[in-house]
Design a protein around this motif. Sequence first.
Motif, mmCIF file in Angstrom:
data_model
loop_
_atom_site.group_PDB
_atom_site.id
_atom_site.type_symbol
_atom_site.label_atom_id
_atom_site.label_comp_id
_atom_site.label_asym_id
_atom_site.label_seq_id
_atom_site.Cartn_x
_atom_site.Cartn_y
_atom_site.Cartn_z
ATOM 1 N N VAL A 183 0.890 -1.133 0.133
ATOM 2 C CA VAL A 183 0.106 0.023 -0.034
ATOM 3 C C VAL A 183 0.933 1.231 0.106
ATOM 4 C CG1 VAL A 183 -1.942 -1.253 1.217
ATOM 5 C CG2 VAL A 183 -0.151 0.225 2.531
ATOM 6 N N ALA A 184 0.375 2.104 -0.663
ATOM 7 C CA ALA A 184 1.088 3.472 -0.491
ATOM 8 C C ALA A 184 1.454 3.762 0.643
ATOM 9 C CB ALA A 184 0.474 4.691 -1.550
ATOM 10 N N ALA A 185 2.518 4.446 1.144
ATOM 11 C CA ALA A 185 2.748 5.030 2.293
ATOM 12 C C ALA A 185 3.904 6.058 2.470
ATOM 13 C CB ALA A 185 3.170 3.848 3.359
ATOM 14 N N GLN A 186 3.962 6.994 3.277
ATOM 15 C CA GLN A 186 5.196 7.780 3.503
ATOM 16 C C GLN A 186 5.923 7.205 4.371
ATOM 17 O OE1 GLN A 186 4.093 11.913 4.318
ATOM 18 N NE2 GLN A 186 4.294 12.103 2.277
ATOM 19 N N VAL A 187 7.130 6.806 3.978
ATOM 20 C CA VAL A 187 8.063 6.061 5.015
ATOM 21 C C VAL A 187 9.345 6.898 5.258
ATOM 22 C CG1 VAL A 187 9.592 4.192 5.162
ATOM 23 C CG2 VAL A 187 7.295 4.088 4.192
ATOM 24 N N SER A 188 9.787 7.454 6.545
ATOM 25 C CA SER A 188 10.755 8.041 6.938
ATOM 26 C C SER A 188 11.894 7.279 6.953
ATOM 27 C CB SER A 188 10.731 9.055 7.924
ATOM 28 O OG SER A 188 10.527 8.074 9.247
ATOM 29 N N GLU A 189 11.902 5.815 7.520
ATOM 30 C CA GLU A 189 13.015 5.213 7.680
ATOM 31 C C GLU A 189 12.607 3.984 7.335
ATOM 32 O OE1 GLU A 189 15.589 3.954 11.561
ATOM 33 O OE2 GLU A 189 14.341 5.912 11.797
#
Lengths: 360, 360
Positions: free
Chosen positions: A57-63
């Motif tokens: 699924v689309a997601a904003q991932v910082s790490e």
Amino acid sequence: MMIQATKKVLAESLSSLERIVQARSSNPILTYLKLEATGAGLRLSGTNLELDLETSVAAQVSEEATVVVPAHLFSQIVRSLSSELVELELHGNELNIQGGGFKTKLQTGDLDAYPELSFPTHFDTVLDAREFSRALSSVRYAAATEAFQAVFRGIKLEMSEKRTRVVASDGFRLALHDFAGSSAEKSLILPARAVDELIKLLKDGEVHLTFAGSVLSLTTPRWKLNLKLLEGEFPDYERVIPREVKLSVRLSATQLREAVNRVAVLADKTANNRVEFQVSGSSLSLASEGDYGRAQDVLEVFQEGTEPALTLAFSAKYVTVALGPLEGEVLIQLSGSNTPALFKAAEDSGYSAVVVPLRV
Amino acid sequence: MMIQATKKVLAESLSSLERIVQARSSNPILTYLKLEATGAGLRLSGTNLELDLETSVAAQVSEEATVVVPAHLFSQIVRSLSSELVELELHGNELNIQGGGFKTKLQTGDLDAYPELSFPTHFDTVLDAREFSRALSSVRYAAATEAFQAVFRGIKLEMSEKRTRVVASDGFRLALHDFAGSSAEKSLILPARAVDELIKLLKDGEVHLTFAGSVLSLTTPRWKLNLKLLEGEFPDYERVIPREVKLSVRLSATQLREAVNRVAVLADKTANNRVEFQVSGSSLSLASEGDYGRAQDVLEVFQEGTEPALTLAFSAKYVTVALGPLEGEVLIQLSGSNTPALFKAAEDSGYSAVVVPLRV
């Protein structure tokens, strides 16, 4: 890691994974699912050892990070959130799940103990997803739930350039469905329970197939599946399909189904819900008898063939279920009172059902 | 006899009778229902000894007659007919049922063995059917399913000129609902299972009540019911209703229900799904803890009272179920951490629930 994803999309993917991953298992790690946060989004995967399933699924991932979490709890939490966004944050072995005023600290599981799931990147052939799903769901009922041979709990997939065929049988009845062929020549047996999930996951577009020994992998734009095949020899089903048609009748499938249900109310439950079919003079007469009385219904039909009349008896349920995938008119082809009868759409839909009659 | 009735109307009446009459019984005649063809139409009645039910449907009757038939089979046959009219004809001890091309001969039962059902023709008082049904369905959940005393499986009906009240309690929680009074002064205990049927049968208009010893009879324009009352003393429920309110909060009932459900996901199933409620500074904080982690949610509330803060713990299910009959805002009245809490609509709807907290 710190991840932001849309609740709706995440909850939808989780509801499919939740159906695969068991809520209880003698091996508790199998009740978990794997979350992999990468630059490309959030990858989710789970398995019940018969079926592996993965989606992203689309997601904003910082790490980037990978954890395993209890599948059903995680899914329940995400589903219950009132916010549009879900925030995930890993602190040691606790996964913080946040949305609106709500905060959870969920214990993560032992990542090293989780089975390695791998999905192919090359494909051997391709099928139309909607046609494949439709074919599987129309024959699914004929597979056995319990049988001495595991193959009876499977659905046979026969692929050739000419046509693709799926077949299921429990020895008393048989259903098959043909549709457009593929580039592969292959014959496999899929476990019926895994087929139930496959039917739910196949939507529009194409599904790519990859063969690797005892595993069939399927890839759609949204899902990756590995499906453990059944071993063994599928019975020679072709020999029960009646060849020589002596009498055929045509009538509305819905009318027939309703009439069989009506007459079956009085049929003897301990004698297979036996309903007698009597064809002659362009009419089909249905009759039953049981402890509480007798019932009869008469339907007008279009009749053809060398035999002027025939009488057979069927288990009511077998007939109504066989009629399930049919719309419009059904064509019933008979070759005798004690030989299997063929049911199919008058305008061929690819689907045929064979029902073995009860002894007259 | 020769009877013609409309399939739809007959099938509807039969579906209610089918719920009352058992499909299996150690006394097989109780699985039958009685058909009485009279000049006024077709009267149908059945019983499970706890509840007798009678209704009439319009029918053309050429000859008066009374028979008993297997309730579930008869209902199934009528429902399955494709015709708009049902024709019934008695031949000896066989009832012919006909519709469209369909014919059934159904064995009738032993009329002499059938219990005598009689319904009153005078009425003691009257209630609004819709209000009565609404009150019963809003308190139904609080009755016990299993308990040492049968009265806990009952719903108390208290009638006076001032008000009518229904009350249910299983000892851990209590629900009551007040509505307009009646002309009678009477207190009875109705069995909860029979109340479930009563709720389904009460629609618009008025319901007339007749008291006769251990039986309450109810009469609506469509139905006649005899309901066997529970004997015994209903517990003195008034003493658990909190009198002295030290702190009260007001918030959206839906928001509270959703938040409790969310937080309860992490709660320990073996410890009553315990959720802690902490009120202070116009906020309600919900918290839970279990094997897999902790959860917390914070809601803004309108807060009033002499006590500036209070902490209680509840079984999550008891709270969400108590909120079920509430719309709009809920008012929660607290008098201490270990004393029962009262839940009711901020704009009084007649309904109140009392939930006993878990020990802090």
